[in-house]
Enzyme design. Structure first.
Site, PDB file in Angstrom:
ATOM      1  CG  ASP A  91      -1.768   1.222   1.370  1.00  0.00           C
ATOM      2  OD1 ASP A  91      -1.703   2.101   0.493  1.00  0.00           O
ATOM      3  OD2 ASP A  91      -2.510   1.315   2.366  1.00  0.00           O
ATOM      4  CG  ASN A 118       2.807   2.683 -13.777  1.00  0.00           C
ATOM      5  OD1 ASN A 118       2.417   3.428 -14.677  1.00  0.00           O
ATOM      6  ND2 ASN A 118       2.101   1.624 -13.379  1.00  0.00           N
ATOM      7  CG  HIS A 119       2.699   3.784  -7.104  1.00  0.00           C
ATOM      8  ND1 HIS A 119       4.073   3.740  -7.233  1.00  0.00           N
ATOM      9  CD2 HIS A 119       2.461   4.673  -6.112  1.00  0.00           C
ATOM     10  CE1 HIS A 119       4.632   4.554  -6.368  1.00  0.00           C
ATOM     11  NE2 HIS A 119       3.673   5.140  -5.669  1.00  0.00           N
ATOM     12  CB  ILE A 120      -2.093   6.653  -9.829  1.00  0.00           C
ATOM     13  CG1 ILE A 120      -2.929   5.668 -10.634  1.00  0.00           C
ATOM     14  CG2 ILE A 120      -1.048   7.328 -10.688  1.00  0.00           C
ATOM     15  CD1 ILE A 120      -3.741   6.323 -11.742  1.00  0.00           C
ATOM     16  CE1 TYR A 182      -3.488  10.765 -12.081  1.00  0.00           C
ATOM     17  CE2 TYR A 182      -3.910  12.555 -13.619  1.00  0.00           C
ATOM     18  CZ  TYR A 182      -3.342  11.338 -13.343  1.00  0.00           C
ATOM     19  OH  TYR A 182      -2.622  10.681 -14.305  1.00  0.00           O
ATOM     20  CE  LYS A 186       0.141  11.070 -12.302  1.00  0.00           C
ATOM     21  NZ  LYS A 186       1.095   9.942 -12.155  1.00  0.00           N
ATOM     22  N   GLY A 215      -0.799  11.098 -22.363  1.00  0.00           N
ATOM     23  CA  GLY A 215      -2.163  11.534 -22.606  1.00  0.00           C
ATOM     24  C   GLY A 215      -3.141  10.475 -22.118  1.00  0.00           C
ATOM     25  CB  ILE A 217      -3.356   5.329 -21.263  1.00  0.00           C
ATOM     26  CG1 ILE A 217      -2.201   6.332 -21.373  1.00  0.00           C
ATOM     27  CG2 ILE A 217      -2.904   3.938 -21.676  1.00  0.00           C
ATOM     28  CD1 ILE A 217      -1.649   6.529 -22.757  1.00  0.00           C
ATOM     29  CG  ASP A 218      -6.321   1.356 -24.391  1.00  0.00           C
ATOM     30  OD1 ASP A 218      -5.314   1.214 -23.657  1.00  0.00           O
ATOM     31  OD2 ASP A 218      -6.492   0.681 -25.431  1.00  0.00           O
TER      32      ASP A 218
END
Length: 293
Positions: A91, A118-120, A182, A186, A215, A217-218
Site C-alpha cells: 500500500d 508508475n502507481h497511482i 490528481y 502530477k 495523454g 490511455i485506454d
C-alpha cells in the site's frame, strides 16, 4: 493564423521530430538480465510494462495492492521469458511499505538497474468538493511515495549507472477539469524530479531521470471514468508501456506520449485562452451527473 505563428508552429514540429530522430537508438539486448522494479503493475500500464520487460529477458519485481493479480502477472512474465519474476503486495500510502518494496527488490535482484514509478491512488473524476483529506491522501500515494522510493533506491542506481523513470501525465503540464487533486500530484512530480535531474547532473551523477508525460490511455480504470465525458481518443496501454521502457533504456529526460501531447503543451503557452476553450469544450459535463468512484 498569422505568418509568424505558422513559422513558430512549424519550427516546433521540426525541432520535436529532429530530437526524436537524433535520440539514442534502443538496443533491446541491453535489457536482457536488467534488474527492474515496476510499481503499480497488477494492471494497466504497469502490467504491460512487466510483460515487455519479460519479453526482453529482464529480472523483474512487480508491486501493487492486489496480491492475487500480482501473482498471475508474475507467472505470465516467467512464461514470456523473464529471467526472474517476483511480486510483493504493498500500500503506497503506507511509508513503511514503500521502503519494504525497495528492500525486497534489492534483496531478490541483488540491486537495481531500473526503478519504474508508475502507481497511482484512486481519485474521483468530478468537480472538487473541498475534500482536503482525500487530496492529502492522494499526495501520499502519487507523490511522497515516489520521492521516498527514489531516495531509497538511489544508491543502488548509482552503482549500476541506472535509470529512474517517473510516469506522469499531461495533466501535470496542462491542468484540466474534474481532476484537481490528481493534477496537483502530477504537477508536484514534474517539479520535484525536474529539479532532482538538475541536481544529479550538477553532482556528476550517473543516474538518469526520465519523466513520462502521458495523454489519455485506454486502461480499464481510466476508461471507466472518462467514457462519455471526454471527447478525445484513448491510446493503447501496451504501446505507452513500450515507449516508457524505451525512454528509460535510452536515458532520455522526457517522453511525451502520444507525440502530439508535446505540441499541445507548446500551443498552450502560445494561445492560453484558446487552449482553455478547447479543453473545456472537450468535456460533456452536466453538474451532478457524474458518478463518484
Amino acid at each position: 493564423m498569422g505568418a509568424f505563428t505558422k513559422i513558430i508552429l512549424i519550427s516546433v514540429v521540426v525541432a520535436f521530430l529532429a530530437s526524436r530522430w537524433t535520440a539514442h537508438r534502443f538496443d533491446a539486448e541491453s535489457l536482457r538480465g536488467a534488474k527492474v522494479l515496476v510499481t503499480g503493475s497488477s494492471k494497466g500500464i504497469g502490467e504491460q510494462m512487466a510483460y515487455h520487460y519479460a519479453r526482453f529477458g529482464a529480472k523483474i519485481v512487480i508491486t501493487g495492492r492486489r496480491e492475487k493479480a500480482l501473482k498471475q502477472v508474475a507467472e505470465e512474465c516467467l512464461s514470456l521469458g523473464a529471467q526472474k519474476a517476483f511480486y510483493i503486495a504493498a500500500d503506497m500510502s503506507n511509508e513503511s511499505d514503500t521502503d519494504r518494496v525497495v528492500d525486497f527488490a534489492l534483496e531478490k535482484l541483488g540491486g537495481l538497474d531500473y526503478l519504474i514509478l508508475n502507481h497511482i491512488g484512486s481519485s474521483r473524476f468530478d468537480m472538487w468538493d473541498g475534500d482536503v483529506e482525500h487530496t492529502r491522501w492522494l499526495m501520499k500515494v502519487n507523490f511522497f511515495s515516489y520521492i521516498q522510493m527514489a531516495w531509497k533506491a538511489l544508491a543502488s542506481l548509482e552503482q549500476s549507472e541506472g535509470s529512474l523513470v517517473v510516469v506522469s501525465s499531461l495533466a501535470g503540464k496542462m491542468p484540466s477539469p474534474l481532476t484537481a487533486p490528481y493534477t496537483a500530484t502530477k504537477c508536484a512530480l514534474n517539479g520535484f524530479f525536474g529539479s532532482l535531474r538538475h541536481e544529479l547532473a550538477m553532482k556528476k551523477s550517473n543516474v538518469s531521470i526520465s519523466v513520462c508525460t502521458l495523454g489519455l490511455i485506454d486502461t480499464e480504470t481510466a476508461m471507466s471514468k472518462v467514457r462519455g465525458v471526454i471527447n478525445m481518443p484513448a491510446n493503447p496501454a501496451t504501446d505507452a508501456a513500450l515507449n516508457i521502457i524505451i525512454t528509460g533504456a535510452t536515458r532520455q529526460p522526457e517522453l511525451f506520449y502520444p507525440w502530439f501531447t508535446y505540441i499541445l503543451t507548446l500551443i498552450q503557452n502560445l494561445f492560453p485562452s484558446l487552449t482553455d476553450y478547447i479543453i473545456q469544450s472537450s468535456y460533456n459535463y452536466t453538474p451532478n451527473t457524474i458518478t463518484k468512484t
